[in-house]
Scaffold this active site. Structure first.
Site, PDB file in Angstrom:
ATOM      1  N   HIS A 115      10.325 -19.658  13.414  1.00 41.41           N
ATOM      2  CA  HIS A 115      10.256 -20.329  14.709  1.00 41.41           C
ATOM      3  C   HIS A 115       8.786 -20.556  15.101  1.00 41.41           C
ATOM      4  CE1 HIS A 115      10.482 -20.125  19.320  1.00 41.41           C
ATOM      5  NE2 HIS A 115      10.946 -21.303  18.967  1.00 41.41           N
ATOM      6  N   HIS A 139      11.425 -29.258  22.642  1.00 40.36           N
ATOM      7  CA  HIS A 139      12.459 -28.997  21.645  1.00 40.36           C
ATOM      8  C   HIS A 139      13.471 -30.136  21.556  1.00 40.36           C
ATOM      9  CE1 HIS A 139      11.135 -24.806  22.335  1.00 40.36           C
ATOM     10  NE2 HIS A 139      11.525 -24.611  21.095  1.00 40.36           N
ATOM     11  N   ARG A 211      -3.031 -31.480  32.346  1.00 39.82           N
ATOM     12  CA  ARG A 211      -2.501 -30.620  31.299  1.00 39.82           C
ATOM     13  C   ARG A 211      -1.693 -29.519  31.979  1.00 39.82           C
ATOM     14  NH1 ARG A 211      -0.036 -27.862  27.851  1.00 39.82           N
ATOM     15  NH2 ARG A 211      -1.024 -26.882  26.041  1.00 39.82           N
ATOM     16  N   CYS A 259     -10.143 -29.976  27.884  1.00 38.10           N
ATOM     17  CA  CYS A 259      -9.201 -29.192  27.112  1.00 38.10           C
ATOM     18  C   CYS A 259      -9.864 -28.831  25.779  1.00 38.10           C
ATOM     19  CB  CYS A 259      -7.953 -30.022  26.838  1.00 38.10           C
ATOM     20  SG  CYS A 259      -6.661 -29.098  26.007  1.00 38.10           S
ATOM     21  N   TYR A 396      -6.144 -20.112  21.766  1.00 35.93           N
ATOM     22  CA  TYR A 396      -7.527 -20.379  22.152  1.00 35.93           C
ATOM     23  C   TYR A 396      -8.498 -19.426  21.454  1.00 35.93           C
ATOM     24  CZ  TYR A 396      -5.209 -23.354  25.415  1.00 35.93           C
ATOM     25  OH  TYR A 396      -4.398 -24.313  25.954  1.00 35.93           O
TER      26      TYR A 396
END
Lengths: 542, 542
Positions: A115, A139, A211, A259, A396
């Site tokens: 997954h 999904h 975001r 970002c 990150y």
């Protein structure tokens, strides 16, 4: 199952991905969760991870699925046995793990290790996955429905079928400007179009890139409280209303937010990476106003000059946006860096923070990936520990190009609290046809560096790096080493008869760091910190 | 005249170089200059500028010239007219400019605009150039003597011929360790051999790289004074003896010093640049101890929190080393940066500063090119002006690769007060033959970043960048954003039967800046800030 789906499923099996920390489920009865009303019928979704992993084999991640795709998954199948919810709920361990989707019952035990979202899936053991997929909308694609159906073992009893709608969940999303380029709809992630990006030094609020990780919380400003906890021998806890914060000396700073994955799509072309496929539009600049974190903490009794172990402490920032388990978004940064740079902002470009940008209160952490600039800020905790959220621990962090999902160790890699120098060409855009005037074309773009560095120089080449022209810069007048804003640049490039032109840009910052030429040597599994030269190809007409 | 010399002369004519500010001559009677005794006969020299400009055509700049070269220049020539010194001294303007060298008289009027040292040459109008060449020893090469002789017009009268010896000038140079690799002898510039560079985190004092501009001053520590001037409405001047400085709280910091031109020789291979041809040895690391500049200035009444225009002020640092005109070495840096970082050091690795490294007192400006770390520190001036010395105004400024000596404007380019991330392989060295043990070889080196950034990661590739191995790092435990030391690294690289190997290294710092792959895109006329990947080729034996 289509070949594409089979390919995706095999890829998922091979890539043991655990990029989320395990979240222990507190209360499995989601129907009793007061925060969300699961009882409505509409579903929409856009894939994310699947499309990135399989690259061009997967449909464009900006298109919504057709109704026929939705009908295929979770429909009752008369050829299969029927199970009661109670029976299904017993299969909630790694040895036997079942889930429900609409009318379908699925045994996904063998799928668990592959997954992409890691062990987050364990929260759904024996339950419907619909509430989770309502939050993590990526999904809901044909390919993932097909994978799900490949694990189908039966039907849920009609009396146990529940209606998990996400109407309420997403009902309060703010209005968004139609010019924004949407990467995913739920949660909402969108970048600013390049030509608009360079029109204003301070990006208009409605065009500032967006975001989100989860739905936008709807907060009553008059009831909102900020809790500040300083952990120590005598732990102190103080609460502040928005009116309380208004009493502090207002501080203004001009800062860009970017970002960490800005320009990820360019890195993805070298080799696929995981994450939102930003082009160059995940950065914007604004004038922020609010209270200096340093001042607020001083009021709470924190004196940096007389603090034990200043460099061993962290500031944990927690927001009001939550995932399906109720976990709130959280991250942290080192205390010293926070004291030096963080603003608790209430205003953006002269207006109250818009909902998409953290209304009524957010952290603004200049020079760092924007993920640290927690929105809808609810609490600040000074601690010797970093944030324990999965967003902080399992994301990150940067690795060299040879690290894979198997060999990369997020727990020992240092978190990304800064950003390297980068730049981009915004006007013209790749593929444009440009009119040559007086033997020249005008080229414009932005440049930015983290760590407080200022952009010193931007150079542009139209001959593959053989010669470089220095661009005119527009920057903010902040002091050296505390430079938080971006720079906009413009330059005239001669055009002498060629029908096509390839343009490169590179920036040099005030530490004289500059950019690598290509993405190969800075590639990393999460596609972050992609600061190789931006290159575009255009056509010329005379 | 040899073809090589003709080539050099033409190059000099074409390249109008003015990298020194005009120095107005105060006193033309050098024989009366009490500081230097010109009366002895021995000359030695090594070329610098000439060899760099013409590249491989010029002899290795580490060899001394043979006696036969020296005999050729300035010898009496019976075929030419004779002039008295008084007559020669009248030709001291750009319209008619004569100089003397030993027995020779030369009309160099047409040469003036092409003098690589710029208008410094004007100081020698109508006089002997020998005292100047005694300080700037890089002139004393066969090629430059040949150029000089091409301007010969006569002989100096025997009664006027003086003996300008540099014995006294260089008589007090300190003893230097024989292991240092000498680039020039007078002034002394030498780098540390690579393998020795990585033996100790703190470089032993006798092996610390040496960069001098002029002779090393011989200072009596008991008489030395540091003058601190704060310019303002009420300018204050305070003097400190070394004993006075001892009373301040001692501060220790671990910092690397690196020449802005470290690794210049690699950039030079792309296209010739001007400057000392350092390889990778112009960086070393030490533990420094002394007084924080901030503390000294506070004692003098400077309070940064209540200072007008903090960001408009500079700290001018002046040393006791002087050139032939009596001008003292001087540079400056912004006050804010100086207050944050500068140490006035008296001790190096636990010992008093050696003479070569600034005894008894020097500035240590971490994270910046070492030129800012003024040695034999005599005065500190806080002013709204930068230093006006030619070393400050006409050097240590960066340009893009397309700027030439004609188009580069030193007066508008920002000074270099920081350094980008860099790294090098020290062991093995390029061309070595290395014994493979257990299928591996060990590779070691250093990495460093300016601006207070820490080296976060070093990656090594032995397959042209297709794969990278992360090295083990040894760093200092300084706090983030105030990281001044270098890092040493080591890694095992597998060797599987190849006879040769090319090894690359690149570092990533705590702002996630990394290095450009090649020198082409960062080339600049002064050959500074050369931080592209270091690459070596070695042979392997099994």
């Amino acid at each position: 199952m289509s070949l594409r789906t089979l390919l995706l499923r095999n890829l998922l099996r091979q890539s043991r991905i655990t990029n989320f920390a395990p979240v222990v489920l507190q209360n499995k009865s989601y129907s009793r969760n007061e925060k969300y009303n699961w009882n409505s019928k509409r579903n929409t979704a856009i894939t994310l991870l699947a499309s990135v992993v399989v690259g061009s084999a997967i449909k464009d991640d900006q298109k919504e699925n057709t109704k026929s795709d939705i009908v295929e998954a979770g429909e009752k199948r008369p050829d299969l046995p029927t199970y009661r919810a109670e029976e299904v709920s017993k299969h909630d361990s790694k040895k036997s793990f079942w889930v429900i989707y609409r009318h379908g019952v699925y045994d996904v035990t063998s799928f668990l290790p592959t997954h992409p979202g890691g062990e987050q899936i364990l929260n759904a053991g024996g339950l419907s996955i619909e509430p989770f997929w309502n939050v993590y909308g990526m999904h809901k694609t044909k390919e993932i429905y097909e994978i799900l159906e490949s694990y189908r073992i039966g039907n849920l009893h009609d009396d146990d079928v529940a209606d998990h709608s996400d109407d309420e969940l997403w009902a309060k999303e703010p209005f968004r400007d139609k010019r924004l380029i949407v990467k995913t709809a739920k949660p909402f992630n969108a970048e600013i179009p390049p030509k608009l990006q360079v029109e204003h030094f301070n990006t208009p609020n409605e065009l500032f890139y967006v975001r989100q990780h989860m739905p936008v919380p709807d907060i009553n400003e008059n009831e909102h409280k900020l809790t500040v906890t300083i952990v120590g021998k005598n732990t102190t806890v103080k609460e502040f209303t928005m009116k309380d914060l208004d009493k502090f000396k207002p501080v203004t700073l001009n800062a860009a937010l970017m970002c960490a994955g800005n320009r990820r799509s360019e890195m993805n072309k070298v080799k696929p990476v995981k994450g939102l496929s930003w082009t160059t539009g995940a950065i914007s600049n604004a004038e922020w106003r609010g209270v200096a974190l340093r001042d607020l903490l001083a009021h709470c009794g924190l004196d940096p000059d007389h603090l034990d172990d200043l460099d061993g402490k962290h500031v944990i920032l927690t927001g009001a946006d939550t995932d399906a388990t109720g976990a709130q978004f959280s991250t942290s940064l080192p205390l010293r860096q926070a004291l030096d740079t963080v603003l608790l902002a209430t205003r953006m470009n002269g207006e109250p923070l818009p909902p998409d940008h953290g209304r009524p209160l957010r952290a603004v952490v200049p020079c760092a990936p924007a993920v640290r600039s927690v929105k809808w800020l609810q609490s600040i905790t000074i601690s010797t520990e970093e944030s324990s959220s999965h967003w902080h621990l399992k994301d990150y962090r940067a690795f060299n190009p040879s690290k894979t999902w198997e060999t990369a160790d997020f727990s020992t890699a240092p978190p990304v609290y800064s950003l390297p120098v980068t730049s981009a060409i915004c006007d013209p855009e790749d593929g444009d046809t440009v009119q040559v005037k007086n033997g020249h074309i005008e080229v414009k773009g932005y440049a930015y560096s983290g760590g407080g560095a200022k952009v010193l120089r931007v150079d542009v080449s139209a001959d593959g790096g053989r010669s470089w022209r220095e661009a005119r810069l527009r920057t903010d007048a902040a002091p050296p080493a505390r430079h938080y804003a971006w720079a906009l640049w413009a330059v005239e490039v001669p055009a002498r008869g060629d029908r096509q032109m390839e343009i490169w840009v590179k920036a040099t910052d005030s530490n004289f760091n500059t950019q690598p030429e290509k993405f190969e040597d800075i590639w990393n599994i999460r596609g972050i910190l992609g600061n190789a030269y931006h290159k575009i190809k255009i056509n010329l007409k005379y």
